[in-house]
Design an enzyme around this catalytic site. Structure first.
Site, short mmCIF file in Angstrom:
data_model
loop_
_atom_site.label_atom_id
_atom_site.label_comp_id
_atom_site.label_asym_id
_atom_site.label_seq_id
_atom_site.Cartn_x
_atom_site.Cartn_y
_atom_site.Cartn_z
N SER A 146 -17.56 8.95 59.40
CA SER A 146 -17.38 7.60 58.86
C SER A 146 -18.12 6.61 59.76
O SER A 146 -18.20 6.81 60.98
CB SER A 146 -15.89 7.22 58.85
OG SER A 146 -15.74 5.85 58.54
N TYR A 197 -7.89 6.40 62.67
CA TYR A 197 -8.84 7.02 61.74
C TYR A 197 -10.24 7.06 62.37
O TYR A 197 -10.92 8.09 62.36
CB TYR A 197 -8.84 6.22 60.44
CG TYR A 197 -9.94 6.57 59.47
CD1 TYR A 197 -9.81 7.67 58.60
CD2 TYR A 197 -11.10 5.81 59.38
CE1 TYR A 197 -10.81 7.98 57.70
CE2 TYR A 197 -12.10 6.11 58.48
CZ TYR A 197 -11.96 7.20 57.64
OH TYR A 197 -12.95 7.50 56.75
P1 NDP Z 1 -10.40 10.02 48.33
O1 NDP Z 1 -9.04 9.59 48.74
O2 NDP Z 1 -10.99 9.55 47.06
O3 NDP Z 1 -10.49 11.63 48.36
C1 NDP Z 1 -9.95 12.33 49.45
C2 NDP Z 1 -9.95 13.81 49.12
O4 NDP Z 1 -9.35 14.50 50.21
C3 NDP Z 1 -9.13 14.11 47.88
O5 NDP Z 1 -9.77 15.13 47.14
C4 NDP Z 1 -7.81 14.62 48.45
O6 NDP Z 1 -7.14 15.56 47.60
C5 NDP Z 1 -8.28 15.31 49.71
N1 NDP Z 1 -7.23 15.41 50.71
C6 NDP Z 1 -6.43 14.43 51.21
N2 NDP Z 1 -5.57 14.94 52.10
C7 NDP Z 1 -5.83 16.28 52.18
C8 NDP Z 1 -5.29 17.34 52.92
N3 NDP Z 1 -4.26 17.19 53.78
N4 NDP Z 1 -5.80 18.58 52.73
C9 NDP Z 1 -6.82 18.77 51.87
N5 NDP Z 1 -7.39 17.81 51.13
C10 NDP Z 1 -6.88 16.57 51.30
O7 NDP Z 1 -11.32 9.62 49.57
P2 NDP Z 1 -12.91 9.52 49.77
O8 NDP Z 1 -13.62 10.30 48.74
O9 NDP Z 1 -13.24 8.10 49.97
O10 NDP Z 1 -13.04 10.22 51.18
C11 NDP Z 1 -13.70 11.46 51.38
C12 NDP Z 1 -14.13 11.54 52.83
O11 NDP Z 1 -15.04 10.44 53.11
C13 NDP Z 1 -12.97 11.38 53.83
O12 NDP Z 1 -13.16 12.26 54.90
C14 NDP Z 1 -13.11 9.94 54.28
O13 NDP Z 1 -12.58 9.73 55.56
C15 NDP Z 1 -14.62 9.76 54.26
N6 NDP Z 1 -15.07 8.38 54.22
C16 NDP Z 1 -14.80 7.58 53.13
C17 NDP Z 1 -15.22 6.26 53.13
C18 NDP Z 1 -14.96 5.32 52.00
O14 NDP Z 1 -15.19 4.10 52.16
N7 NDP Z 1 -14.48 5.79 50.86
C19 NDP Z 1 -15.97 5.70 54.26
C20 NDP Z 1 -16.20 6.63 55.33
C21 NDP Z 1 -15.77 7.91 55.29
P3 NDP Z 1 -6.08 15.08 46.45
O15 NDP Z 1 -6.69 13.90 45.76
O16 NDP Z 1 -5.94 16.30 45.61
O17 NDP Z 1 -4.82 14.73 47.19
#
Ligand code: NDP
Length: 244
Positions: free
Chosen positions: A139, A153
């Site tokens: 991130s 985070y």
């Molecule tokens: P979302 O919340 O849209 O998606 C997160 C995903 O992670 C979902 O598929 C969720 O599954 C899964 N997840 C959450 N907790 C767990 C767990 N304990 N075990 C396995 N899977 C898990 O978030 P983003 O798409 O935005 O984020 C994806 C990545 O990008 C993350 O690592 C985030 O930190 C990073 N990121 C995002 C940014 C943003 O602005 N959006 C900026 C910088 C980094 P389910 O929905 O089935 O619970």
């Protein structure tokens, strides 16, 4: 035959966009979900409609036994790439608001979980007939520190940057490339889960490019890093952040 792409947290947001683009690029996909089985099924249906295979598996990356079960279910002969994407954020907080339960949960998912997923992926790649590549999702917060918002985070993602550098060097002699993407502000549900859905839109105006990014824009960078077009790129941490 292109490697299958394993995407943790492929049910929503950036992971789902990576799954769709991988399928569009002729890859089969294994996508994991945590709580949203319906979303995972919807992404898998889109991939099937695009003519590729999508396997969905429930996995909680904060639980080491769940990670082991994920890899036990994967055919050991399947050439595999990994998008190490699953991650969570807490509600906005300053240092005085942080407690052990919250910080432990965030590190268990974003740092420990990602490291253990990568470990199992590497063991799989070493045994499979063709080696694969890894993209860790960090991130922009890892560089900015996220004061008064997401200190814990940001620190968990800083661990991913350091891990990416070390693992890339460790695995370079084996031809396994390891890189990371630092997304900036990307419009996904993670902001709603962090407690302030509208905040992402407002903050988008502070990005040099003047807008938040999309999950699809991150996915393009991820799939490039996995492709042979990036054959001399390892240990890189690529900002996809609109200049932030
Ligand atoms: P979302 O919340 O849209 O998606 C997160 C995903 O992670 C979902 O598929 C969720 O599954 C899964 N997840 C959450 N907790 C767990 C767990 N304990 N075990 C396995 N899977 C898990 O978030 P983003 O798409 O935005 O984020 C994806 C990545 O990008 C993350 O690592 C985030 O930190 C990073 N990121 C995002 C940014 C943003 O602005 N959006 C900026 C910088 C980094 P389910 O929905 O089935 O619970």
């Amino acid at each position: 035959m292109a490697n299958t792409v394993l995407i943790t947290g492929g049910s929503n947001g950036i992971g789902a966009a990576c799954a769709r683009l991988a399928a569009h690029n002729g890859r089969d996909v294994i996508l994991t979900y945590h709580s949203d089985a319906a979303a995972a099924r919807a992404v898998a249906a889109e991939i099937a409609a695009a003519g590729r295979e999508a396997q969905i598996v429930r996995c909680d990356v904060s639980d080491p036994t769940s990670i082991e079960a994920l890899f036990e279910g994967i055919d050991p002969d399947l050439p595999l790439d990994l998008v190490n994407n699953a991650g969570i954020v807490g509600p906005t907080a300053s240092i005085a608001d942080l407690d052990a339960a919250r910080v432990t949960r965030i590190f268990a998912t974003n740092a420990v979980g990602a490291i253990l997923v990568a470990k199992h992926a590497v063991l799989h790649m070493r045994a499979a007939p063709a080696s694969g590549h890894i993209v860790n999702i960090s991130s922009a917060a890892a560089r900015l520190g996220s004061p008064n918002l997401y200190l814990d985070y940001a620190a968990s993602k800083g661990a991913i940057d350091t891990f990416t550098k070390g693992l890339a060097e460790e695995l370079a002699p084996e031809g396994i490339r390891v890189n990371a993407i630092r997304p900036g502000l990307i419009l996904t549900d993670i902001h709603a889960k962090g407690g302030e859905a509208g905040r992402a839109h407002r903050l988008g105006r502070t990005v040099p490019m003047g807008r938040p990014g999309t999950a699809e824009e991150v996915a393009e960078a991820v799939l490039w890093l996995l492709s042979d077009a990036a054959s001399y790129v390892t240990g890189a941490i690529l900002d996809v952040s609109g200049g932030r």
